[in-house]
Design an enzyme around this catalytic site. Structure first.
Site, PDB file in Angstrom:
ATOM      1  N   HIS A 406       2.503   0.344   5.328  1.00 54.84           N
ATOM      2  CA  HIS A 406       1.806  -0.816   4.777  1.00 54.84           C
ATOM      3  C   HIS A 406       1.825  -0.765   3.247  1.00 54.84           C
ATOM      4  O   HIS A 406       1.736  -1.804   2.586  1.00 54.84           O
ATOM      5  CB  HIS A 406       0.346  -0.850   5.243  1.00 54.84           C
ATOM      6  CG  HIS A 406       0.171  -1.098   6.704  1.00 54.84           C
ATOM      7  ND1 HIS A 406       0.248  -0.087   7.635  1.00 54.84           N
ATOM      8  CD2 HIS A 406      -0.070  -2.236   7.396  1.00 54.84           C
ATOM      9  CE1 HIS A 406       0.046  -0.591   8.840  1.00 54.84           C
ATOM     10  NE2 HIS A 406      -0.144  -1.893   8.727  1.00 54.84           N
ATOM     11  N   ASP A 490       8.126  -5.001  12.591  1.00 63.13           N
ATOM     12  CA  ASP A 490       6.748  -4.849  12.148  1.00 63.13           C
ATOM     13  C   ASP A 490       6.501  -5.944  11.105  1.00 63.13           C
ATOM     14  O   ASP A 490       7.414  -6.677  10.706  1.00 63.13           O
ATOM     15  CB  ASP A 490       6.528  -3.451  11.565  1.00 63.13           C
ATOM     16  CG  ASP A 490       5.066  -3.009  11.646  1.00 63.13           C
ATOM     17  OD1 ASP A 490       4.192  -3.870  11.864  1.00 63.13           O
ATOM     18  OD2 ASP A 490       4.796  -1.805  11.494  1.00 63.13           O
TER      19      ASP A 490
END
Length: 756
Positions: A406, A490
Site C-alpha cells: 500500500h 490488487d
C-alpha cells in the site's frame, strides 16, 4: 430487462468477435423531438457507432432510409474491421467508385448481406421497403423461427413472407391495428433504427439465455467489453459516503459499462441498507450483472457490521482444523450472498514467514506452507458451497516482505526452489482445487522477471511488480501452473503501482500481462478510455480482451448472476442468516480452540486468576482494556474479583506500574500489527514483565495481534496468543485464565528469540 446505454469511442481496429459498430464517436441529435417513440433506439444505435447523422447535429429521422444507407448500417455493426482495411469492391453496375457508400456496399455483397437485382444493379439510392428491411435483417443476423405468432393479413403471398414470419415469430415486428403490415411501404431512418435495435437486443438476450458468450461478445462494443474488466470503488460522492445509488454511481455503472464494484466500510450502514444498495446496483447494470465484492477475511479485516465476528485466519491456523476452515468459509459466504455480494477477496494465501511483515501477519494462516495450503483450500470450498467466489491473494506471495505494498514496492529475491516450496505452494493447491479468482500482488520477483523500468516517482530503476509482469501472470501462472480462472489485480490506488508507473501505463501493461480485471483504478474514466484507445491502436490485441471478457461472463453465469430473480422482499428475508446462532457457534468454537499458550511456568498453562484476586488489566488502548474488564467481570461470576484498568505505553508506564504493585494478577494486552515487529516499541512491555517477575506476581502477557512477543521480550513466564482483539478472541482468553477452558491451540508461526 433493462438494456444499458453503450459507449463506442471511435472506429476500432479488430475482429468481428471483439467489435460491434465502427462509426465515429456517438452523436447526440437535436431533431428527435417528433420521434420520441424511436429516440431510445436511435441513441442506442448511435452509441454503438452503427448509425450516424446527416450533419449539423441532425439525424433526419423522418427521411427515408436508402438501400445504401441500410447496408452501411449493417456493415458498421457486423464487419467494422473490413471497413478499416479498405476492403469492398461491389460488382453492381450502378454503384460507381464515387458513391459515398461504395466500400460498404462491396462488403455487404461479399458477406451476402444484400442481393442486387437480376440486371446487375443494386439501386443504392432507392428507398428501403418494410419487406426489404425484413429480408436484410433476417439474412444479416441468420434469424431462426421463434415461438411467437402474429397474424398479418397482407404478407402470406408476398415475396418476403418467410422473412416476415421469422421476424414476427421472434417478436421483432408487429402489424398495424387493422392486422396489416404494409410490406411495400418505405421505411424511415427512425424506423430502420428501431428494427435494427430490436434485432441486436434480441440477439444479445438470446446469447445470454444460451450462454453463448462468443456471440454476446460479438454484439458488445469495445467500451462495454473493457468496462467488464473494471471494478472500481466509490466510497464518496460530492463529499458524502456512498450508501445509495446516487447520480455518481449511476453514471459510473452506465457510462463505463462496469463489470463490478468493491464495497468498503463507507458504503455500509447496516445489513438492510447493503441489500438495498446491491439490489439497486444490479438494476442499474441491467442485462450484464455486476460482480459485487468486499474484503471479508475475518479477524482484523472485515466490513460487515452485525455479521458473524470470525476470529481470523491465524486463529484458524492455530486450530489447524480444515473442518472449521471450511465452516468459516461457508458461513462467510452465506452472509455475503444474503447481502447481494458474490466476490470475497479472501482467503489470504500468503505464507507469513517473516515476523517483520508489516501488512500480512495474522491475516495469514501461518508460516507453514502446507498448513496454509490445507486451510486455504478448505476456506475456498466453504465459500464456493455458499455460492460466493473466493478471490485468493496475493499472488505470487506477500508473506516474506518487509514493505507494505500500500505504501511502497516490495521486492522478494528468493530463488525459484524456495518460491516453489513456500510462496507458490498454496496457490498451486488452490488451482488444483478449482479456485475461480486469483488476486495479484504489487510485489517484484526478480528471479522470475528481472525487467526494470524508470520510476515516475524519482527516476530510479525499479523492478516490475507481478501485477504488470507477463512472465509472472501469463508465463508462470497461466502457462506453467495451468490456471484458467480470472486474474484480478490488487488495488491500483496502492503506492506499489501508483507512485512508480502511472495509472494509464500501468492499466495497459497489466492487461497485456494477463490481468482480466483492474481493481480500484484511481480514475475509472481514464482507465476505461486508456483501454479503449489501446485496443483501437493495436497496443492490446483484441483477442486478449475477448478472452478476459469471456472468462468474466462465464464466471458470472457459473455463480448464477444472470439468474437473479429474487424480489427485494425475499432478499430482506434472507438477512436472518447474518449473525445467526448457528454461525455464532462456529465463531466461538474457532476462538476457543485457537487460544495458544506460548509461555508458561509449568510448560502447559498460563498463570490463573484466583477467587478474590485484585486484577489489573493493562493495555495501550483504554477501550481494549475496558472490553477485557467487562468480559472478565461477566465470566467470573461469584469469584469476587476486583478489577482495575491501567493504560501502558505513551508515557503512562509508570502509572501502570503503580497500579500493578497492588495487584494480585495482571493482564498485559499486547497488540502488534501493521508495523514492523522488530521496530515495535517493546521496551514498555519488557519493563512491566521484569517488574512483575521480580515481584513474583501472577500475570499473563496476552497477545492480541501478531504473536511475536517472545522474540523481543525476554523472560516471559506466562503468555497466551488469541490472534485478534475482537470479542470472540478475548472472551476465549478470559475463559482460559479463569480455568473454564483448556488452551489447545498450536502457535502457527515460527518464532525464535532475537535477544542476545
Amino acid at each position: 430487462m433493462k438494456i444499458k446505454m453503450m459507449t463506442m469511442l471511435g472506429a476500432v481496429l479488430g475482429s468481428m468477435f471483439i467489435l460491434a459498430g465502427s462509426a465515429a464517436a456517438a452523436e447526440r441529435f437535436s431533431d428527435l423531438q417528433h420521434v420520441k417513440w424511436a429516440e431510445d433506439s436511435i441513441t442506442y444505435m448511435a452509441d454503438r457507432g452503427t448509425v450516424a447523422g446527416v450533419g449539423n447535429g441532425k439525424f433526419a429521422p423522418e427521411n427515408q432510409v436508402t438501400r445504401a444507407q441500410a447496408v452501411t448500417f449493417l456493415v458498421r455493426e457486423l464487419y467494422p474491421e473490413q471497413l478499416q482495411t479498405g476492403a469492398g469492391s461491389p460488382s453492381y453496375t450502378d454503384v460507381p467508385t464515387t458513391h459515398p457508400f461504395y466500400r460498404e456496399i462491396g462488403i455487404a455483397e461479399q458477406q451476402g448481406l444484400a442481393i442486387g437485382f437480376p440486371d446487375g444493379t443494386f439501386h443504392p439510392d432507392t428507398a428501403m421497403s418494410r419487406a426489404e428491411t425484413a429480408a436484410f435483417l433476417t439474412r444479416a443476423f441468420a434469424l431462426t423461427t421463434g415461438g411467437k405468432s402474429v397474424n398479418l393479413t397482407d404478407v402470406q403471398h408476398h415475396w418476403a413472407a418467410e422473412p416476415f414470419q421469422l421476424m414476427s415469430s421472434n417478436g421483432l415486428i408487429g402489424g398495424y391495428t387493422d392486422g396489416t403490415y404494409r410490406p411495400d411501404r418505405s421505411v424511415t431512418r427512425a424506423e430502420f433504427s428501431v428494427f435494427l435495435a430490436r434485432v441486436i437486443r434480441f440477439e444479445r438476450q438470446t446469447a445470454i439465455v444460451a450462454q453463448d458468450w462468443d456471440k454476446l461478445i460479438s454484439y458488445m462494443t469495445v467500451g462495454e467489453q473493457v468496462g467488464q474488466m473494471l471494478m472500481p470503488d466509490m466510497r464518496q460522492w460530492n463529499g458524502q459516503p456512498t450508501t445509495t445509488v446516487n447520480e455518481g454511481l449511476k453514471r459510473s455503472v452506465q457510462d463505463l459499462d462496469l463489470g463490478g464494484m468493491i464495497l468498503f466500510d463507507k458504503n455500509i450502514v447496516n445489513a438492510r441498507q447493503v441489500v438495498q444498495l446491491t439490489h439497486d446496483l444490479q438494476k442499474e447494470a441491467g442485462e450484464l450483472p455486476l460482480f459485487l465484492g468486499i474484503d471479508q477475511e475475518g479477524g482484523v479485516i472485515k466490513r460487515i457490521p452485525g455479521g458473524t465476528n470470525l476470529p481470523g485466519q491465524m486463529a484458524l491456523g492455530a486450530t489447524g482444523n480444515v473442518t472449521l476452515a471450511k465452516a468459516a468459509g461457508k458461513l462467510t459466504g452465506e452472509e455475503l450472498r444474503a447481502l447481494g455480494l458474490q466476490v470475497n477477496f479472501a482467503p489470504v494465501l500468503d505464507v507469513n514467514s517473516n515476523p517483520d511483515n508489516p501488512i500480512i501477519g495474522m491475516r495469514s494462516f501461518g508460516s507453514d506452507a502446507d498448513m496454509v495450503s490445507r486451510l486455504g483450500l478448505a476456506t475456498i470450498q466453504g465459500l464456493r458451497q455458499a455460492g460466493v467466489i473466493a478471490a485468493v491473494k496475493h499472488f505470487p506471495g506477500h508473506g516474506d516482505t518487509t514493505v507494505d505494498s500500500h505504501l511502497g514496492l516490495p521486492v522478494l529475491t528468493h530463488n525459484r526452489e524456495r518460491l516453489d516450496a513456500v510462496e507458490l505452494k498454496p496457490f498451486r493447491t488452490a488451482i488444483e482445487g478449482g479456485v475461480d479468482m486469483i488476486m495479484t500482488g504489487h510485489i517484484a520477483f526478480p528471479t522470475i522477471d528481472h525487467e526494470h523500468v524508470t520510476s515516475l516517482k524519482d527516476g530510479s530503476q525499479v523492478p516490475i511488480p507481478a501485477t504488470l509482469s507477463k512472465k509472472i501472470l501469463t508465463g508462470l501462472l497461466r502457462e506453467e501452473m495451468g490456471y484458467q480462472g480470472i486474474i484480478i489485480s490488487d488495488a491500483f490506488t496502492m503506492n506499489g503501482i501508483a507512485e512508480h508507473f502511472g495509472e494509464k501505463q500501468a492499466v495497459e501493461r497489466a492487461v497485456n500481462a494477463g490481468v482480466d480485471i483492474i481493481l480500484m483504478p484511481q480514475n475509472p474514466e481514464a482507465a476505461h478510455e486508456t483501454l479503449v484507445q489501446a485496443v483501437k491502436k493495436g497496443r492490446i490485441p483484441v483477442e486478449t480482451i475477448h478472452k478476459s471478457v469471456k472468462r468474466i461472463l462465464e464466471l458470472k453465469a457459473k455463480y448464477g448472476l444472470f439468474d437473479e430473480e429474487d424480489t427485494l422482499t425475499q432478499k430482506f428475508s434472507a438477512l436472518q442468516t447474518i449473525g445467526s446462532e448457528e454461525h455464532r457457534a462456529v465463531e466461538r468454537e474457532i476462538a476457543e480452540r485457537a487460544v495458544t499458550v506460548f509461555a508458561s511456568r509449568d510448560g502447559a498453562n498460563p498463570d490463573s486468576i484466583q477467587p478474590s484476586d485484585r486484577v489489573v488489566i493493562a493495555a495501550t488502548d483504554k477501550e481494549q482494556a475496558a472490553q477485557l474488564q467487562r468480559q472478565l467481570t461477566q465470566a467470573a461470576g461469584n469469584l469476587s474479583l476486583k478489577t482495575e484498568i491501567a493504560v501502558m505505553g505513551q508515557g503512562n508506564t509508570s502509572g501502570a506500574l503503580q497500579k500493578m504493585e497492588q495487584a494480585d494478577y495482571v493482564i498485559m494486552a499486547s497488540y502488534q500489527f501493521r508495523n514492523v515487529a522488530s521496530e515495535f516499541g517493546w521496551s514498555d512491555i519488557q519493563t512491566l514483565v521484569d517488574t512483575l517477575n521480580k515481584a513474583n506476581k501472577r500475570y499473563v502477557l496476552l497477545s492480541l495481534g501478531n504473536p511475536y512477543e517472545t522474540m523481543y521480550v525476554q523472560n516471559v513466564r506466562s503468555a497466551l496468543a488469541v490472534y485478534g482483539k475482537q470479542e470472540p478472541n478475548t472472551q476465549a482468553a478470559i475463559q482460559v485464565l479463569l480455568g473454564q477452558l483448556k488452551a489447545e491451540g498450536v502457535l502457527p508461526v515460527a518464532t525464535q528469540s532475537r535477544q542476545k
